[in-house]
Design a protein around this motif. Sequence first.
Motif, short mmCIF file in Angstrom:
data_model
loop_
_atom_site.label_atom_id
_atom_site.label_comp_id
_atom_site.label_asym_id
_atom_site.label_seq_id
_atom_site.Cartn_x
_atom_site.Cartn_y
_atom_site.Cartn_z
N MET A 172 0.84 -1.19 0.00
CA MET A 172 0.00 0.00 0.00
C MET A 172 0.88 1.25 0.00
N ALA A 173 0.54 2.20 -0.86
CA ALA A 173 1.33 3.43 -0.93
C ALA A 173 1.17 4.24 0.35
N ARG A 174 2.25 4.89 0.75
CA ARG A 174 2.19 5.74 1.94
C ARG A 174 1.37 6.98 1.64
N PRO A 175 0.50 7.39 2.56
CA PRO A 175 -0.28 8.61 2.34
C PRO A 175 0.62 9.84 2.39
N ARG A 176 0.27 10.86 1.60
CA ARG A 176 1.04 12.10 1.64
C ARG A 176 0.89 12.74 3.02
N SER A 177 2.01 13.25 3.54
CA SER A 177 1.98 13.85 4.87
C SER A 177 2.16 15.36 4.78
N PHE A 178 1.74 15.95 3.65
CA PHE A 178 1.87 17.39 3.49
C PHE A 178 0.60 17.93 2.85
N ASP A 179 0.39 19.23 3.05
CA ASP A 179 -0.76 19.90 2.46
C ASP A 179 -0.36 20.39 1.08
N ARG A 180 -0.99 19.87 0.04
CA ARG A 180 -0.62 20.17 -1.34
C ARG A 180 -0.72 21.68 -1.63
N ASP A 181 -1.81 22.31 -1.17
CA ASP A 181 -1.99 23.73 -1.43
C ASP A 181 -0.91 24.56 -0.77
N GLN A 182 -0.56 24.21 0.47
CA GLN A 182 0.49 24.96 1.17
C GLN A 182 1.83 24.82 0.44
N VAL A 183 2.10 23.64 -0.07
CA VAL A 183 3.34 23.43 -0.82
C VAL A 183 3.35 24.30 -2.07
N LEU A 184 2.24 24.31 -2.81
CA LEU A 184 2.18 25.11 -4.04
C LEU A 184 2.23 26.60 -3.75
N HIS A 185 1.63 27.03 -2.64
CA HIS A 185 1.69 28.45 -2.28
C HIS A 185 3.14 28.85 -1.95
N ALA A 186 3.83 27.99 -1.22
CA ALA A 186 5.22 28.29 -0.88
C ALA A 186 6.10 28.30 -2.13
N ALA A 187 5.83 27.37 -3.05
CA ALA A 187 6.59 27.33 -4.31
C ALA A 187 6.31 28.58 -5.14
N GLU A 188 5.04 29.02 -5.16
CA GLU A 188 4.69 30.25 -5.87
C GLU A 188 5.49 31.43 -5.34
N ARG A 189 5.59 31.52 -4.03
CA ARG A 189 6.35 32.62 -3.43
C ARG A 189 7.81 32.57 -3.87
N GLN A 190 8.37 31.35 -3.93
CA GLN A 190 9.76 31.21 -4.35
C GLN A 190 9.94 31.61 -5.81
N PHE A 191 9.03 31.18 -6.66
CA PHE A 191 9.11 31.55 -8.08
C PHE A 191 8.93 33.07 -8.26
N ARG A 192 8.05 33.66 -7.47
CA ARG A 192 7.87 35.11 -7.57
C ARG A 192 9.16 35.83 -7.19
N ALA A 193 9.83 35.33 -6.18
CA ALA A 193 11.04 36.00 -5.68
C ALA A 193 12.24 35.80 -6.60
N SER A 194 12.39 34.58 -7.14
CA SER A 194 13.62 34.24 -7.87
C SER A 194 13.42 34.01 -9.35
N GLY A 195 12.17 33.98 -9.81
CA GLY A 195 11.92 33.61 -11.20
C GLY A 195 12.02 32.10 -11.38
N TYR A 196 11.64 31.64 -12.54
CA TYR A 196 11.69 30.19 -12.79
C TYR A 196 13.13 29.72 -12.96
N ASN A 197 13.88 30.38 -13.82
CA ASN A 197 15.24 29.93 -14.08
C ASN A 197 16.16 30.17 -12.89
N GLY A 198 15.79 31.11 -12.04
CA GLY A 198 16.60 31.38 -10.85
C GLY A 198 16.25 30.51 -9.66
#
Length: 207
Positions: free
Chosen positions: A1-27
């Motif tokens: 049986m696959a292990r259940p995800r132990s993170f909130d998908r939306d929170q991860v994507l929000h944090a990634a969005e902030r990183q992309f906003r700050a550094s750009g995609y290539n950065g």
Amino acid sequence: MARPRSFDRDQVLHAAERQFRASGYNGTSVDDIGAATGLGRGSLYATFDGKHGVLLQAMAGYFDRLGLLAPKALAGPDESALERLHGYLLRAVHGVPLAADVPPAPDRATAACFAAKMAMELGASDREVQRLANDCFSVVATAVAECVRAAQRNGDLDPDADPDDLAYLLLTIIRGTDVVGAYGHSPARLTSIAESAFALLPRPRHR
């Protein structure tokens, strides 16, 4: 049986969005996303198919937020439509807010429209990014145009003006404030731009 995800998908994507906003995609590296989200490389690739997959899903989530925020800010009775347009322009001075579960942007460049930032960097070479950016722009343009129509019905704007043309004009100015703000110009300068744009809206000829 696959292990259940132990993170909130939306929170991860929000944090990634902030990183992309700050550094750009290539950065932004996969390790940067891992540091921002708390996920390891394995989880990022297994769940999102790597950095590009994270970007596309973060942009899709941003589109969903805009689809709620823009109509909420601009919808209402015809009598107050012009006031809502004014308020929308003034709020643009501070950029587009990050998600509620993410710390505020540290500078004006980070608060710039996420879709516009990615479109400028990748839109010419990445069809998916271009499509998502266009979707984001369109959902806001539609809300602005509807507010313009409401102001026209109330007699506050020239009824002969094209609402869609005015919406695109206002959004071009709003996105331009992102650029001017990213160069470090003061909120006072950005507010002056917003007020000048509002003053240029075509009023009825009899007033």
